[in-house]
Design a protein around this motif. Structure first.
Motif, short mmCIF file in Angstrom:
data_model
loop_
_atom_site.label_atom_id
_atom_site.label_comp_id
_atom_site.label_asym_id
_atom_site.label_seq_id
_atom_site.Cartn_x
_atom_site.Cartn_y
_atom_site.Cartn_z
N VAL A 69 88.14 49.85 -121.09
CA VAL A 69 87.31 48.69 -121.48
C VAL A 69 87.28 48.61 -123.00
O VAL A 69 86.85 49.56 -123.67
N CYS A 70 87.76 47.46 -123.54
CA CYS A 70 87.63 47.21 -124.97
C CYS A 70 86.40 46.33 -125.23
O CYS A 70 86.05 45.48 -124.40
N GLU A 71 85.76 46.54 -126.37
CA GLU A 71 84.62 45.70 -126.75
C GLU A 71 84.80 45.19 -128.18
O GLU A 71 85.05 45.98 -129.10
N ARG A 123 79.29 38.67 -123.30
CA ARG A 123 77.92 39.10 -122.99
C ARG A 123 77.21 39.51 -124.27
O ARG A 123 77.67 40.38 -125.00
N SER A 124 76.09 38.87 -124.53
CA SER A 124 75.18 39.28 -125.60
C SER A 124 75.90 39.61 -126.90
O SER A 124 75.83 40.73 -127.43
N MET A 125 76.60 38.62 -127.45
CA MET A 125 77.29 38.73 -128.73
C MET A 125 78.40 39.78 -128.74
O MET A 125 78.72 40.37 -129.77
N SER A 126 78.98 40.03 -127.59
CA SER A 126 80.15 40.91 -127.51
C SER A 126 81.14 40.32 -126.51
O SER A 126 80.75 39.62 -125.57
N CYS A 127 82.43 40.61 -126.75
CA CYS A 127 83.47 40.22 -125.80
C CYS A 127 84.06 41.51 -125.21
O CYS A 127 84.31 42.48 -125.94
N HIS A 166 93.43 58.07 -126.11
CA HIS A 166 93.72 57.74 -127.50
C HIS A 166 94.58 56.48 -127.59
O HIS A 166 94.40 55.65 -128.50
N ALA A 167 95.53 56.33 -126.69
CA ALA A 167 96.38 55.13 -126.68
C ALA A 167 95.53 53.90 -126.37
O ALA A 167 95.74 52.82 -126.94
N ALA A 168 94.57 54.07 -125.48
CA ALA A 168 93.69 52.95 -125.14
C ALA A 168 92.85 52.55 -126.35
O ALA A 168 92.67 51.36 -126.64
N GLN A 169 92.37 53.56 -127.09
CA GLN A 169 91.58 53.26 -128.29
C GLN A 169 92.44 52.51 -129.32
O GLN A 169 91.98 51.54 -129.95
N ASP A 170 93.68 52.92 -129.48
CA ASP A 170 94.58 52.23 -130.42
C ASP A 170 94.85 50.80 -129.96
O ASP A 170 94.90 49.88 -130.79
N ASP A 171 94.99 50.62 -128.66
CA ASP A 171 95.25 49.27 -128.15
C ASP A 171 94.05 48.35 -128.40
O ASP A 171 94.22 47.18 -128.79
N CYS A 172 92.86 48.90 -128.22
CA CYS A 172 91.65 48.09 -128.49
C CYS A 172 91.58 47.74 -129.98
O CYS A 172 91.26 46.60 -130.34
N ARG A 173 91.89 48.67 -130.85
CA ARG A 173 91.84 48.41 -132.28
C ARG A 173 92.83 47.32 -132.68
O ARG A 173 92.56 46.52 -133.59
N SER A 174 93.97 47.32 -132.01
CA SER A 174 94.98 46.29 -132.33
C SER A 174 94.47 44.89 -131.95
O SER A 174 95.01 43.89 -132.42
N LYS A 175 93.44 44.84 -131.17
CA LYS A 175 92.83 43.56 -130.76
C LYS A 175 91.51 43.31 -131.50
O LYS A 175 90.67 42.53 -131.05
N GLN A 176 91.31 43.98 -132.63
CA GLN A 176 90.08 43.90 -133.41
C GLN A 176 88.85 44.28 -132.57
O GLN A 176 87.77 43.68 -132.65
N ALA A 177 89.04 45.35 -131.78
CA ALA A 177 87.97 45.82 -130.91
C ALA A 177 87.99 47.35 -130.90
O ALA A 177 88.67 47.98 -131.72
N ALA A 237 84.98 29.79 -127.49
CA ALA A 237 85.52 29.68 -128.85
C ALA A 237 85.75 31.05 -129.47
O ALA A 237 86.70 31.24 -130.23
N CYS A 238 84.85 32.05 -129.16
CA CYS A 238 84.89 33.33 -129.85
C CYS A 238 85.58 34.42 -129.08
O CYS A 238 86.03 35.40 -129.66
N CYS A 239 85.60 34.36 -127.77
CA CYS A 239 86.25 35.40 -126.97
C CYS A 239 87.64 34.94 -126.56
O CYS A 239 87.81 33.81 -126.08
N PRO A 240 88.65 35.78 -126.74
CA PRO A 240 90.01 35.41 -126.33
C PRO A 240 90.09 35.20 -124.81
O PRO A 240 89.22 35.65 -124.07
#
Length: 290
Positions: free
Chosen positions: A284-286, A168-172, A183-194, A159-162
């Protein structure tokens, strides 16, 4: 031959005494074994002395007188030994009787204990059956609880992880298939609310690298803002060189890319390594839940 007669009488006395002692010893062989050995040794001495005496009698009168004295001393020893032996026998009898009484009392105790234990066991059987029934109930409850927990965890993850993310342990976690600069990877993770993954402890590190080995993956660790290694959420990072590739981090600059190595990734064996932030790796995005 006065000495001959004395010797014969002494030998008879020793023989009779020996027979009397060994008759007494029939009651407790172990207790009287020592006394038996004393008399056997004494008999051997008398026999040897007998041969010596009759040999010496063939000699002179002086030798004869000397033998007389020896026999007088021997007679005294035998008399004293006789008194000592019978005194020891009497004491041994008392000890033997005392042991017998103790053994009888012990037998009675064992008999009583056996009966008591048997009665106790009869009562314990009923208690054991009750406890066994309760244990079975608890086992059933545990199995049921584990089943419910598994269902809740699976439901929560789903239900909570796309789709495509790992719970794992309250993280996706999302382990990307595409490659980007840090930096592009960090921006991509942020765009996914991560955000790029923040690894808080050894168990989380083991979990993440279990998914990344044998490929390079960017994670949310950098020193470009403060010169000190820290996670993208501001959590400080303590360098443990056993967790890094040999000689790392080294901020290597001889790569013609400009500047040093300010971003960290997981190496092909899962250990940390610093590298130039413009290199393109998977990442890896979290996303933290709750």
């Amino acid at each position: 031959m006065n000495i001959g007669r004395k010797f014969a009488a002494l030998e008879e006395k020793v023989t009779n005494l020996s027979a009397s002692v060994f008759s007494e010893l029939q009651g407790s062989k172990d207790v009287y074994m020592n006394i038996g050995r004393k008399f056997a040794a004494l008999e051997e001495k008398v026999t040897n002395l007998s041969a010596s005496v009759f040999s010496e009698l063939q000699g002179s009168k002086d030798v004869y007188m000397n033998i007389g004295r020896k026999f007088a001393a021997l007679e005294e020893k035998v008399t004293n030994l006789s008194a000592s032996v019978f005194s020891e026998l009497q004491g041994s009898k008392d000890v033997y009787m005392n042991i017998g009484r103790k053994f009888a009392a012990l037998e009675e105790k064992v008999t009583n204990l056996s009966a008591s234990v048997f009665l106790e066991l009869q009562g314990s059987k009923a208690v054991y059956k009750e406890v066994e029934a309760e244990i079975k109930k608890l086992q059933a409850s545990i199995i049921n609880a584990e089943s419910q927990l598994g269902f809740v965890t699976a439901s929560q993850s789903k239900a909570c992880c796309p789709d495509g993310w790992v719970y794992r342990s309250m993280s996706c976690y999302l382990f990307s298939s595409s490659k980007m600069e840090w930096h592009a990877a960090q921006d991509d993770c942020r765009s996914k609310q991560a955000m790029l993954a923040v690894i808080n402890d050894r168990t989380e590190w083991d979990f993440v690298r279990n998914w990344t080995i044998p490929t390079y993956y960017w994670i949310g660790l950098t020193d470009e803002h403060t010169g000190r290694w820290e996670w993208v959420d501001g959590t400080p990072f303590t360098v443990d060189h056993k967790e890094w590739m040999p000689g790392q981090p080294d901020d290597w600059k001889n790569h013609s890319l400009g500047g040093g190595e300010d971003c960290a990734h997981l190496h092909g064996n899962g250990k940390y390594n610093d590298d130039h932030c413009t290199r393109k790796y998977q990442f890896v995005c979290e996303r933290k839940l709750g």
